[in-house]
Design a protein around this motif. Structure first.
Motif, PDB file in Angstrom:
ATOM      1  N   LYS A  87       0.724  -1.167   0.073  1.00 26.85           N
ATOM      2  CA  LYS A  87      -0.094   0.088   0.034  1.00 26.85           C
ATOM      3  C   LYS A  87       0.831   1.236  -0.047  1.00 26.85           C
ATOM      4  CE  LYS A  87      -3.888   2.336   0.639  1.00 26.85           C
ATOM      5  NZ  LYS A  87      -4.895   2.448  -0.524  1.00 26.85           N
ATOM      6  N   GLY A  88       1.936   0.958   0.381  1.00 22.76           N
ATOM      7  CA  GLY A  88       2.975   2.118   0.382  1.00 22.76           C
ATOM      8  C   GLY A  88       2.974   2.996   1.522  1.00 22.76           C
ATOM      9  N   CYS A  89       2.220   2.620   2.748  1.00 20.91           N
ATOM     10  CA  CYS A  89       2.009   3.340   4.008  1.00 20.91           C
ATOM     11  C   CYS A  89       3.424   2.819   4.860  1.00 20.91           C
ATOM     12  CB  CYS A  89       0.626   2.815   4.712  1.00 20.91           C
ATOM     13  SG  CYS A  89      -0.678   3.262   3.553  1.00 20.91           S
ATOM     14  N   LEU A  90       3.733   4.084   5.781  1.00 23.62           N
ATOM     15  CA  LEU A  90       4.803   3.773   6.673  1.00 23.62           C
ATOM     16  C   LEU A  90       4.358   4.207   7.960  1.00 23.62           C
ATOM     17  CD1 LEU A  90       7.623   5.365   4.308  1.00 23.62           C
ATOM     18  CD2 LEU A  90       7.190   2.764   4.890  1.00 23.62           C
ATOM     19  N   SER A  91       4.554   3.328   8.991  1.00 26.49           N
ATOM     20  CA  SER A  91       4.211   3.719  10.192  1.00 26.49           C
ATOM     21  C   SER A  91       5.407   3.559  11.031  1.00 26.49           C
ATOM     22  CB  SER A  91       3.217   2.656  10.868  1.00 26.49           C
ATOM     23  OG  SER A  91       2.197   2.647  10.140  1.00 26.49           O
ATOM     24  N   TYR A  92       5.452   4.093  12.396  1.00 24.26           N
ATOM     25  CA  TYR A  92       6.568   4.039  13.327  1.00 24.26           C
ATOM     26  C   TYR A  92       6.315   3.905  14.756  1.00 24.26           C
ATOM     27  CZ  TYR A  92       8.548   6.338   9.152  1.00 24.26           C
ATOM     28  OH  TYR A  92       8.895   6.630   7.796  1.00 24.26           O
ATOM     29  N   MET A  93       7.461   3.318  15.350  1.00 22.52           N
ATOM     30  CA  MET A  93       7.257   2.955  16.743  1.00 22.52           C
ATOM     31  C   MET A  93       8.604   3.456  17.353  1.00 22.52           C
ATOM     32  SD  MET A  93       6.696  -0.533  19.007  1.00 22.52           S
ATOM     33  CE  MET A  93       5.095  -0.993  18.366  1.00 22.52           C
ATOM     34  N   VAL A  94       8.610   4.284  18.058  1.00 26.22           N
ATOM     35  CA  VAL A  94       9.809   4.798  19.026  1.00 26.22           C
ATOM     36  C   VAL A  94       9.861   4.314  20.411  1.00 26.22           C
ATOM     37  CG1 VAL A  94      10.786   7.011  20.153  1.00 26.22           C
ATOM     38  CG2 VAL A  94       9.780   6.998  17.762  1.00 26.22           C
ATOM     39  N   ILE A  95      10.809   3.417  20.802  1.00 25.15           N
ATOM     40  CA  ILE A  95      11.173   2.775  21.960  1.00 25.15           C
ATOM     41  C   ILE A  95      12.004   3.390  22.785  1.00 25.15           C
ATOM     42  CG2 ILE A  95      11.699   0.529  22.823  1.00 25.15           C
ATOM     43  CD1 ILE A  95      10.408  -0.908  20.525  1.00 25.15           C
ATOM     44  N   SER A  96      11.809   3.565  24.110  1.00 21.27           N
ATOM     45  CA  SER A  96      12.704   3.946  25.108  1.00 21.27           C
ATOM     46  C   SER A  96      12.376   3.921  26.623  1.00 21.27           C
ATOM     47  CB  SER A  96      12.938   5.626  24.771  1.00 21.27           C
ATOM     48  OG  SER A  96      13.897   6.103  25.854  1.00 21.27           O
ATOM     49  N   GLY A  97      13.187   3.246  27.428  1.00 24.02           N
ATOM     50  CA  GLY A  97      12.876   3.423  28.667  1.00 24.02           C
ATOM     51  C   GLY A  97      11.494   2.526  29.103  1.00 24.02           C
ATOM     52  N   GLY A  98      11.371   1.369  28.291  1.00 27.37           N
ATOM     53  CA  GLY A  98      10.255   0.696  28.770  1.00 27.37           C
ATOM     54  C   GLY A  98       8.849   0.847  28.091  1.00 27.37           C
ATOM     55  N   GLU A  99       8.860   2.042  27.331  1.00 26.13           N
ATOM     56  CA  GLU A  99       7.670   2.676  26.812  1.00 26.13           C
ATOM     57  C   GLU A  99       7.786   2.764  25.236  1.00 26.13           C
ATOM     58  OE1 GLU A  99       6.271   5.499  30.751  1.00 26.13           O
ATOM     59  OE2 GLU A  99       6.758   6.353  28.850  1.00 26.13           O
ATOM     60  N   ALA A 100       6.726   3.114  24.596  1.00 22.82           N
ATOM     61  CA  ALA A 100       6.598   3.170  23.280  1.00 22.82           C
ATOM     62  C   ALA A 100       5.665   4.231  22.700  1.00 22.82           C
ATOM     63  CB  ALA A 100       6.485   1.892  22.561  1.00 22.82           C
ATOM     64  N   ALA A 101       5.820   4.884  21.612  1.00 22.70           N
ATOM     65  CA  ALA A 101       5.184   5.707  20.799  1.00 22.70           C
ATOM     66  C   ALA A 101       4.983   5.235  19.464  1.00 22.70           C
ATOM     67  CB  ALA A 101       5.584   7.241  20.997  1.00 22.70           C
ATOM     68  N   ILE A 102       3.743   5.196  19.052  1.00 26.08           N
ATOM     69  CA  ILE A 102       3.624   4.818  17.870  1.00 26.08           C
ATOM     70  C   ILE A 102       2.992   6.007  16.871  1.00 26.08           C
ATOM     71  CG2 ILE A 102       2.055   3.206  16.149  1.00 26.08           C
ATOM     72  CD1 ILE A 102       1.854   1.304  18.659  1.00 26.08           C
ATOM     73  N   ILE A 103       3.436   6.485  15.621  1.00 29.40           N
ATOM     74  CA  ILE A 103       3.005   7.293  14.726  1.00 29.40           C
ATOM     75  C   ILE A 103       2.751   6.579  13.457  1.00 29.40           C
ATOM     76  CG2 ILE A 103       3.988   9.176  13.535  1.00 29.40           C
ATOM     77  CD1 ILE A 103       5.888   8.056  16.633  1.00 29.40           C
ATOM     78  N   ASP A 104       1.484   7.369  13.194  1.00 31.87           N
ATOM     79  CA  ASP A 104       0.821   7.002  11.721  1.00 31.87           C
ATOM     80  C   ASP A 104       0.442   5.373  11.733  1.00 31.87           C
ATOM     81  OD1 ASP A 104       0.448   9.529  10.979  1.00 31.87           O
ATOM     82  OD2 ASP A 104       2.391   9.673   9.960  1.00 31.87           O
ATOM     83  N   ALA A 105      -0.173   4.954  12.763  1.00 35.51           N
ATOM     84  CA  ALA A 105      -0.345   3.571  12.581  1.00 35.51           C
ATOM     85  C   ALA A 105      -1.700   3.039  11.541  1.00 35.51           C
ATOM     86  CB  ALA A 105      -1.025   3.240  14.054  1.00 35.51           C
ATOM     87  N   THR A 106      -1.414   1.899  11.061  1.00 34.59           N
ATOM     88  CA  THR A 106      -2.433   1.613  10.103  1.00 34.59           C
ATOM     89  C   THR A 106      -3.685   0.885  10.921  1.00 34.59           C
ATOM     90  OG1 THR A 106      -1.416  -0.535   9.655  1.00 34.59           O
ATOM     91  CG2 THR A 106      -0.664   1.257   8.294  1.00 34.59           C
ATOM     92  N   ARG A 107      -4.753   0.497  10.262  1.00 30.13           N
ATOM     93  CA  ARG A 107      -5.675  -0.351  10.976  1.00 30.13           C
ATOM     94  C   ARG A 107      -5.486  -1.872  11.607  1.00 30.13           C
ATOM     95  NH1 ARG A 107      -8.003  -3.897   7.419  1.00 30.13           N
ATOM     96  NH2 ARG A 107      -7.597  -3.308   5.307  1.00 30.13           N
ATOM     97  N   MET A 108      -4.346  -2.252  10.917  1.00 30.50           N
ATOM     98  CA  MET A 108      -3.798  -3.338  11.404  1.00 30.50           C
ATOM     99  C   MET A 108      -3.013  -3.553  13.046  1.00 30.50           C
ATOM    100  SD  MET A 108      -4.228  -3.535   8.135  1.00 30.50           S
ATOM    101  CE  MET A 108      -2.753  -2.848   7.332  1.00 30.50           C
ATOM    102  N   THR A 109      -3.921  -3.061  13.912  1.00 35.61           N
ATOM    103  CA  THR A 109      -3.251  -2.634  15.200  1.00 35.61           C
ATOM    104  C   THR A 109      -2.618  -3.809  15.878  1.00 35.61           C
ATOM    105  OG1 THR A 109      -5.683  -3.107  16.139  1.00 35.61           O
ATOM    106  CG2 THR A 109      -5.126  -1.149  15.580  1.00 35.61           C
ATOM    107  N   ASP A 110      -3.124  -5.027  15.398  1.00 40.02           N
ATOM    108  CA  ASP A 110      -2.454  -6.276  16.317  1.00 40.02           C
ATOM    109  C   ASP A 110      -1.108  -6.236  16.088  1.00 40.02           C
ATOM    110  OD1 ASP A 110      -5.030  -6.906  17.254  1.00 40.02           O
ATOM    111  OD2 ASP A 110      -5.177  -8.666  16.124  1.00 40.02           O
ATOM    112  N   VAL A 111      -0.627  -6.129  14.903  1.00 39.66           N
ATOM    113  CA  VAL A 111       0.923  -5.918  14.507  1.00 39.66           C
ATOM    114  C   VAL A 111       1.632  -5.112  15.568  1.00 39.66           C
ATOM    115  CG1 VAL A 111       2.581  -5.405  13.021  1.00 39.66           C
ATOM    116  CG2 VAL A 111       0.317  -6.380  12.065  1.00 39.66           C
ATOM    117  N   PHE A 112       1.143  -3.885  15.945  1.00 36.69           N
ATOM    118  CA  PHE A 112       1.812  -2.856  16.710  1.00 36.69           C
ATOM    119  C   PHE A 112       1.681  -3.439  17.939  1.00 36.69           C
ATOM    120  CE2 PHE A 112       0.067  -0.470  13.203  1.00 36.69           C
ATOM    121  CZ  PHE A 112       1.297   0.112  12.524  1.00 36.69           C
TER     122      PHE A 112
END
Length: 375
Positions: free
Chosen positions: A129-154
């Motif tokens: 599909k050409g979509c790109l999402s991101y996960m930033v991990i630090s100190g036991g926590e994570a932020a997700i940017i521009d997640a797709t609807r396939m939420t289980d993967v994240f």
């Protein structure tokens, strides 16, 4: 006669490894022209399924004997039947499990790099599909940017990394795919951030993402700095992560720039787009690594399957960043636009929370290529 299935993940690995693959695509010609599986060493033959109902004998000479052969259709069923017919003729073939619908949904995680405190940043490549999402991990926590609807993967990826998802962000209100951000936030009790200028019609609660916001991940020094960067939408917001990465959303891509017309306001937003690209971004460090929310061409993939480039390199090589005439720029981004994404208005309303289509409807809405860029 049984034939083997090939998963979207297996196809992705072959493409990233530049393996030879020959695809017999049995969808209608218009669907094939609009959107297909591509790769450096991928060959194609498009013969609609209904033309093969009486047999495959006439196409046998068109199928190479020295390449792996994959039969592809929309949902799987037709490709299984054609693959079985070819197998009876002595060919060693596979079919794409789940068809192009499954191809559209596959996410491939790729590690982009390490952060200063030992954290990590990952890119999730939705290669079909050409979509790109991101996960930033630090100190036991994570932020997700521009997640797709396939939420289980994240969510599963975070669990495997033994981190808690604490923040979910969208760079803008998406029009080409359904965001999974709000759903992930609900499932993980994370904070969901959305630019307020894109959220005037949303029906749910969110945290307003505004210029100057600093979102800290973990108890360390990894910060996500919000940079207001309108043009694709009026609320588009970029993120600078760890002073090293620029998450540009749909404003800037490796090979192109964002289109300003998906809310019907191209003439109103073209000035904002130019201001963001030629002023706001120009004032940033050229050493920042640009991580966009989409890609258009397989040529944009790096050897490891990621999509990224230094900002300074893009200012040298990206045509959209090198148009001196404001009039020529305006013409480029208002006249030279590809067709709008399939069901883009329904997708926008879904991301606003105005409608709630079932899963099958969501899959149908998203079918097709990424069309967020100016050609």
């Amino acid at each position: 006669m049984a034939v083997d299935a090939m998963t979207s993940r297996e196809v992705t690995k072959k493409i990233l490894n530049n393996e030879n693959l020959f695809i017999l695509d049995v969808r209608n010609e218009s669907d094939f022209r609009d959107w297909k599986i591509e790769g450096e060493n991928v060959g194609h033959l498009n013969i609609p399924y209904f033309e093969l109902l009486d047999g495959v004998e006439e196409i046998l000479k068109k199928i190479p004997k020295d390449k792996e052969v994959l039969v592809v259709c929309a949902k799987e069923g037709s490709s299984v039947m054609v693959a079985e017919m070819l197998s009876k003729q002595g060919l060693d073939v596979s079919y794409l499990q789940g068809g192009m619908k499954a191809w559209s949904e596959h996410l491939e995680p790729v590690k982009i790099g390490d952060l200063n405190d030992g954290g990590e940043i990952y890119q999730f490549v939705r290669i079909g599909k050409g979509c790109l999402s991101y996960m930033v991990i630090s100190g036991g926590e994570a932020a997700i940017i521009d997640a797709t609807r396939m939420t289980d993967v994240f969510i599963e990826f975070a669990q495997n990394k033994n981190v808690n998802i604490t923040h979910v962000l969208d760079t803008h209100l998406h029009a080409d795919h359904i965001s999974g951000g709000r759903k992930i936030a609900e499932q993980t009790n994370a904070v969901y951030w959305l630019p307020p200028k894109d959220a005037t019609e949303v029906t749910f609660a969110y945290e307003p993402l505004e210029n100057g916001n600093v979102i800290t991940i973990g108890n360390t020094a990894i910060d996500i700095h919000a940079l207001y960067s309108p043009g694709h939408t009026i609320g588009s917001t970029s993120f600078i992560v760890d002073e090293k990465y620029l998450l540009s959303g749909d404003i800037l891509f490796v090979d192109s720039i964002g289109r300003p017309d998906l809310a019907g306001l191209a003439k109103d937003w073209v000035g904002d787009l130019r201001e963001t690209l030629y002023s706001r971004y120009k004032n940033l460090s050229e050493e920042l690594i640009v991580l966009p929310a989409h890609f258009m061409l397989m040529d944009e993939l790096n050897d490891d399957g990621s999509i990224s480039e230094k900002l300074g390199t893009l200012f040298e090589e990206n045509h959209g960043l090198n148009i001196e005439s404001e009039e020529e720029f305006r013409k480029l981004v208002t006249k030279n636009l590809p067709p709008q994404p399939n069901a883009y208005q329904e997708i926008r309303e879904t991301n606003m929370g105005k409608i709630n289509p079932d899963l099958e409807k969501q899959r149908e809405m998203e079918i097709g290529p990424n069309r967020c860029a100016v050609r």
